[in-house]
Design a protein around this motif. Structure first.
Motif, short mmCIF file in Angstrom:
data_model
loop_
_atom_site.label_atom_id
_atom_site.label_comp_id
_atom_site.label_asym_id
_atom_site.label_seq_id
_atom_site.Cartn_x
_atom_site.Cartn_y
_atom_site.Cartn_z
N VAL A 179 36.32 46.57 35.59
CA VAL A 179 36.41 47.13 36.93
C VAL A 179 37.86 47.31 37.35
O VAL A 179 38.48 48.50 37.93
N ALA A 180 38.76 46.32 37.29
CA ALA A 180 40.07 46.34 37.70
C ALA A 180 41.04 46.45 36.74
O ALA A 180 42.34 46.68 36.79
N GLY A 181 40.70 46.20 35.27
CA GLY A 181 41.55 46.51 34.21
C GLY A 181 42.63 45.27 34.24
O GLY A 181 43.81 45.29 33.48
N VAL A 236 42.31 33.06 40.54
CA VAL A 236 41.23 34.15 39.99
C VAL A 236 40.04 34.26 40.91
O VAL A 236 39.55 35.35 41.20
N VAL A 237 39.60 33.27 41.63
CA VAL A 237 38.40 33.48 42.53
C VAL A 237 39.00 34.41 43.82
O VAL A 237 38.36 35.31 44.10
N LYS A 238 40.05 34.11 44.25
CA LYS A 238 40.68 35.01 45.37
C LYS A 238 40.67 36.53 44.89
O LYS A 238 40.15 37.24 45.53
N LEU A 239 41.14 36.63 43.53
CA LEU A 239 41.33 38.04 43.07
C LEU A 239 39.69 38.84 42.89
O LEU A 239 39.44 39.78 43.33
N THR A 299 34.18 33.59 31.78
CA THR A 299 34.13 34.42 30.72
C THR A 299 33.35 35.81 31.32
O THR A 299 33.67 36.81 31.16
N GLN A 300 32.25 35.67 32.46
CA GLN A 300 31.79 36.88 33.11
C GLN A 300 32.82 37.40 33.78
O GLN A 300 32.82 38.66 34.09
N LEU A 301 33.53 36.60 34.55
CA LEU A 301 34.66 37.20 35.28
C LEU A 301 35.69 37.89 34.36
O LEU A 301 36.35 39.03 34.92
N TYR A 302 36.00 37.26 33.46
CA TYR A 302 36.77 38.07 32.31
C TYR A 302 36.46 39.52 32.17
O TYR A 302 37.15 40.61 32.25
N VAL A 303 35.26 39.45 31.79
CA VAL A 303 34.70 40.94 31.38
C VAL A 303 34.55 41.81 32.60
O VAL A 303 34.88 43.06 32.40
N ARG A 304 34.06 41.30 33.64
CA ARG A 304 33.74 42.25 34.83
C ARG A 304 35.40 42.59 35.42
O ARG A 304 35.47 44.00 35.69
N LEU A 305 36.29 41.76 35.50
CA LEU A 305 37.62 42.09 36.02
C LEU A 305 38.33 43.08 34.84
O LEU A 305 38.89 44.07 35.23
N GLU A 360 29.66 42.52 42.03
CA GLU A 360 29.34 41.68 41.28
C GLU A 360 30.54 40.57 40.99
O GLU A 360 30.26 39.51 40.76
N LEU A 361 31.86 41.12 41.30
CA LEU A 361 32.79 40.18 41.02
C LEU A 361 32.80 39.37 42.46
O LEU A 361 33.22 38.06 42.02
N HIS A 362 32.42 39.77 43.40
CA HIS A 362 32.18 38.91 44.53
C HIS A 362 31.22 37.74 44.27
O HIS A 362 31.59 36.49 44.78
N ARG A 363 30.18 38.25 43.93
CA ARG A 363 29.20 36.86 43.45
C ARG A 363 29.56 35.98 42.65
O ARG A 363 29.50 34.69 42.57
N LEU A 364 30.16 36.52 41.51
CA LEU A 364 30.71 35.68 40.43
C LEU A 364 31.90 34.74 41.03
O LEU A 364 31.93 33.58 40.68
#
Length: 118
Positions: free
Chosen positions: A29-31, A49-52, A20-26, A60-64
Motif C-alpha cells: 500500500v505505502a511502499g 509502526v502501529v501509528k504508521l 509480518t502481515q503489516l510488513y506485507v500490507r505496508l 486492512e492496515l488500520h485493522r492490523l
C-alpha cells in the motif's frame, strides 16, 4: 533471539504474525518496509509502526495496527483461535494405481533431436 516484548509464547507468535502481515500490507500500500525482528524487540519501534498503520488510511492496515496495539498494550493475544485437526478421508490416503500413467504415457517428447525446432 528472545522476544523482549512478551514472555508468553502465544503472544510472541501473535506479535510476529501481525508484524509480518503489516510488513506485507505496508509494502504493497505505502511502499514502506519495516523490520519485523526489531519490532519484536523494541516497544518504541512497535508503537511507531502501529501509528504508521493507523494513519495510513487503509482499512486492512488500520485493522492490523489496532490488533497489534491491543496485543502490545494488554500483553495477551486478543483473539484465541481454536486448533483444528485435519483428518483426511481414507480414500484420499490410499493411492489409486489405475490413475497412474504408464511409462509410455509419461514420455510425450522423444529424447532425440529431430532436426528442427518445434
Amino acid at each position: 533471539m528472545k522476544t523482549m516484548l512478551s514472555k508468553d509464547k502465544k503472544v510472541e507468535k501473535e506479535i510476529f504474525d501481525l508484524a509480518t502481515q503489516l510488513y506485507v500490507r505496508l509494502r504493497r500500500v505505502a511502499g514502506r518496509v519495516i523490520d519485523v525482528v526489531y519490532l519484536e524487540h523494541n516497544q518504541e519501534y512497535a508503537q511507531e509502526v502501529v501509528k504508521l498503520a493507523l494513519t495510513s488510511g487503509d482499512a486492512e492496515l488500520h485493522r492490523l495496527g489496532s490488533r497489534l496495539d491491543a496485543v502490545l498494550s494488554h500483553g495477551t493475544a486478543p483473539t484465541q483461535i481454536a486448533s483444528v485437526k485435519f483428518v483426511a478421508p481414507v480414500s484420499a490416503m490410499t493411492p489409486v494405481l489405475e490413475d497412474m500413467p504408464s511409462p509410455a504415457q509419461k514420455e510425450e517428447v522423444p529424447h532425440h533431436y529431430i532436426g528442427a525446432l518445434r
